[in-house]
Design an enzyme around this catalytic site. Structure first.
Site, mmCIF file in Angstrom:
data_model
loop_
_atom_site.group_PDB
_atom_site.id
_atom_site.type_symbol
_atom_site.label_atom_id
_atom_site.label_comp_id
_atom_site.label_asym_id
_atom_site.label_seq_id
_atom_site.Cartn_x
_atom_site.Cartn_y
_atom_site.Cartn_z
ATOM 1 N N ASP A 7 0.872 -1.173 0.000
ATOM 2 C CA ASP A 7 0.000 0.000 0.000
ATOM 3 C C ASP A 7 0.915 1.230 0.000
ATOM 4 O O ASP A 7 2.146 1.107 -0.196
ATOM 5 C CB ASP A 7 -0.996 -0.043 1.173
ATOM 6 C CG ASP A 7 -0.340 0.219 2.533
ATOM 7 O OD1 ASP A 7 0.911 0.315 2.595
ATOM 8 O OD2 ASP A 7 -1.074 0.316 3.528
ATOM 9 N N CYS A 64 3.154 -3.042 4.039
ATOM 10 C CA CYS A 64 2.306 -1.887 4.363
ATOM 11 C C CYS A 64 3.063 -1.088 5.418
ATOM 12 O O CYS A 64 4.267 -1.275 5.572
ATOM 13 C CB CYS A 64 0.901 -2.315 4.800
ATOM 14 S SG CYS A 64 0.814 -3.358 6.264
ATOM 15 N N GLY A 65 2.383 -0.203 6.133
ATOM 16 C CA GLY A 65 3.102 0.630 7.096
ATOM 17 C C GLY A 65 3.769 -0.201 8.173
ATOM 18 O O GLY A 65 4.963 -0.069 8.439
ATOM 19 N N THR A 66 2.980 -1.060 8.799
ATOM 20 C CA THR A 66 3.505 -1.912 9.874
ATOM 21 C C THR A 66 3.730 -3.353 9.444
ATOM 22 O O THR A 66 4.417 -4.101 10.145
ATOM 23 C CB THR A 66 2.497 -1.970 11.042
ATOM 24 O OG1 THR A 66 1.260 -2.490 10.517
ATOM 25 C CG2 THR A 66 2.259 -0.600 11.656
ATOM 26 N N GLY A 67 3.064 -3.765 8.379
ATOM 27 C CA GLY A 67 3.062 -5.174 7.955
ATOM 28 C C GLY A 67 1.904 -5.952 8.583
ATOM 29 O O GLY A 67 1.613 -7.078 8.168
ATOM 30 N N ILE A 68 1.242 -5.352 9.552
ATOM 31 C CA ILE A 68 0.194 -6.082 10.279
ATOM 32 C C ILE A 68 -1.040 -6.329 9.403
ATOM 33 O O ILE A 68 -1.529 -7.452 9.286
ATOM 34 C CB ILE A 68 -0.187 -5.333 11.578
ATOM 35 C CG1 ILE A 68 1.016 -5.264 12.531
ATOM 36 C CG2 ILE A 68 -1.369 -6.028 12.268
ATOM 37 C CD1 ILE A 68 0.818 -4.355 13.738
ATOM 38 N N GLY A 69 -1.534 -5.278 8.777
ATOM 39 C CA GLY A 69 -2.737 -5.438 7.940
ATOM 40 C C GLY A 69 -2.515 -6.392 6.794
ATOM 41 O O GLY A 69 -3.392 -7.209 6.459
ATOM 42 N N MET A 70 -1.340 -6.321 6.181
ATOM 43 C CA MET A 70 -1.024 -7.219 5.061
ATOM 44 C C MET A 70 -0.979 -8.672 5.532
ATOM 45 O O MET A 70 -1.464 -9.568 4.845
ATOM 46 C CB MET A 70 0.316 -6.854 4.420
ATOM 47 C CG MET A 70 0.288 -5.601 3.579
ATOM 48 S SD MET A 70 -0.804 -5.757 2.137
ATOM 49 C CE MET A 70 -0.197 -4.362 1.158
ATOM 50 N N HIS A 97 11.700 -22.712 9.349
ATOM 51 C CA HIS A 97 10.744 -23.453 10.184
ATOM 52 C C HIS A 97 9.311 -23.383 9.649
ATOM 53 O O HIS A 97 8.579 -24.354 9.744
ATOM 54 C CB HIS A 97 10.754 -22.916 11.620
ATOM 55 C CG HIS A 97 11.973 -23.323 12.398
ATOM 56 N ND1 HIS A 97 12.063 -23.214 13.760
ATOM 57 C CD2 HIS A 97 13.168 -23.840 11.986
ATOM 58 C CE1 HIS A 97 13.250 -23.655 14.177
ATOM 59 N NE2 HIS A 97 13.940 -24.018 13.114
ATOM 60 N N ARG A 131 10.621 -32.212 11.373
ATOM 61 C CA ARG A 131 9.589 -32.024 12.400
ATOM 62 C C ARG A 131 8.667 -30.845 12.087
ATOM 63 O O ARG A 131 7.531 -30.790 12.553
ATOM 64 C CB ARG A 131 10.231 -31.850 13.778
ATOM 65 C CG ARG A 131 10.986 -30.544 13.967
ATOM 66 C CD ARG A 131 11.743 -30.518 15.283
ATOM 67 N NE ARG A 131 12.292 -29.219 15.610
ATOM 68 C CZ ARG A 131 13.424 -28.728 15.074
ATOM 69 N NH1 ARG A 131 14.086 -29.410 14.180
ATOM 70 N NH2 ARG A 131 13.874 -27.528 15.441
ATOM 71 N N HIS A 132 9.175 -29.911 11.283
ATOM 72 C CA HIS A 132 8.355 -28.732 10.969
ATOM 73 C C HIS A 132 7.216 -29.071 10.009
ATOM 74 O O HIS A 132 6.184 -28.414 10.009
ATOM 75 C CB HIS A 132 9.230 -27.627 10.380
ATOM 76 C CG HIS A 132 10.355 -27.252 11.290
ATOM 77 N ND1 HIS A 132 10.138 -26.657 12.514
ATOM 78 C CD2 HIS A 132 11.692 -27.444 11.189
ATOM 79 C CE1 HIS A 132 11.297 -26.484 13.127
ATOM 80 N NE2 HIS A 132 12.257 -26.952 12.344
#
Ligand code: RB5
Length: 149
Positions: A7, A64-70, A97, A131-132
């Site tokens: 964005d 995005c600004g924080t990466g959280i919304g994306m 992992h 294991r992952h």
């Protein structure tokens, strides 16, 4: 193929990342946004995540600004493992992992050099499997349960 989107909050960092990817000869497609005008991050998350979910692209990067919304938006798509990373360790673990197929970063959190470094670490790291894989399989089971609900 790698697809990338952002964005307005991630636009500047996306430009730096694209420069790096092209310099490294990575086959990539830019899904926008194409300027600093305000846009809605779910629209760009959906473009990139649906390409990865369908198999049209192997990998994606979202900013995005924080990466959280994306990351919230991208993880709605089946088969997508979008990881929001902030430092060398999380970038490396995201691949080794979690086999993250989408890397997510905050354009207002990282400098261009930090962002480029995290992309290189994630891109060059190898999924360890073992294991992952059992854990990723459990994520797929949860996903199927939600889809069939
Ligand atoms: C846009 O102002 C901002 O909210 C967005 O870039 C992102 O940080 C959302 O998670």
């Amino acid at each position: 193929m790698l697809v990338i989107g952002s964005d307005h909050g991630g636009y500047e960092l996306k430009k730096s990342i694209l420069e790096l990817l092209r310099k490294r000869g990575v086959n990539c497609a830019d899904f926008g946004t194409d300027g600093s005008d305000s846009v809605d991050y779910p629209d760009y998350a959906a473009k990139v995540a649906s390409a990865v979910s369908s198999g049209e692209a192997e990998l994606g990067i979202l900013i995005c600004g924080t990466g959280i919304g994306m990351s919230i938006s991208a993880n709605k798509f089946p088969g997508v493992r979008a990881a929001l990373v902030h430092d060398d360790f999380t970038a490396q673990m995201a691949r080794e992992h979690n086999n993250a197929n989408i890397l997510v970063m905050g354009g207002r959190v990282l400098t261009p050099d930090q962002g480029k470094r995290l992309v290189e670490i994630w891109y060059d790291a190898k999924y360890e499997g073992g294991r992952h894989q059992k854990r990723l399989d459990k994520i797929s089971v949860i996903e199927q349960r939600v889809i069939n609900h």
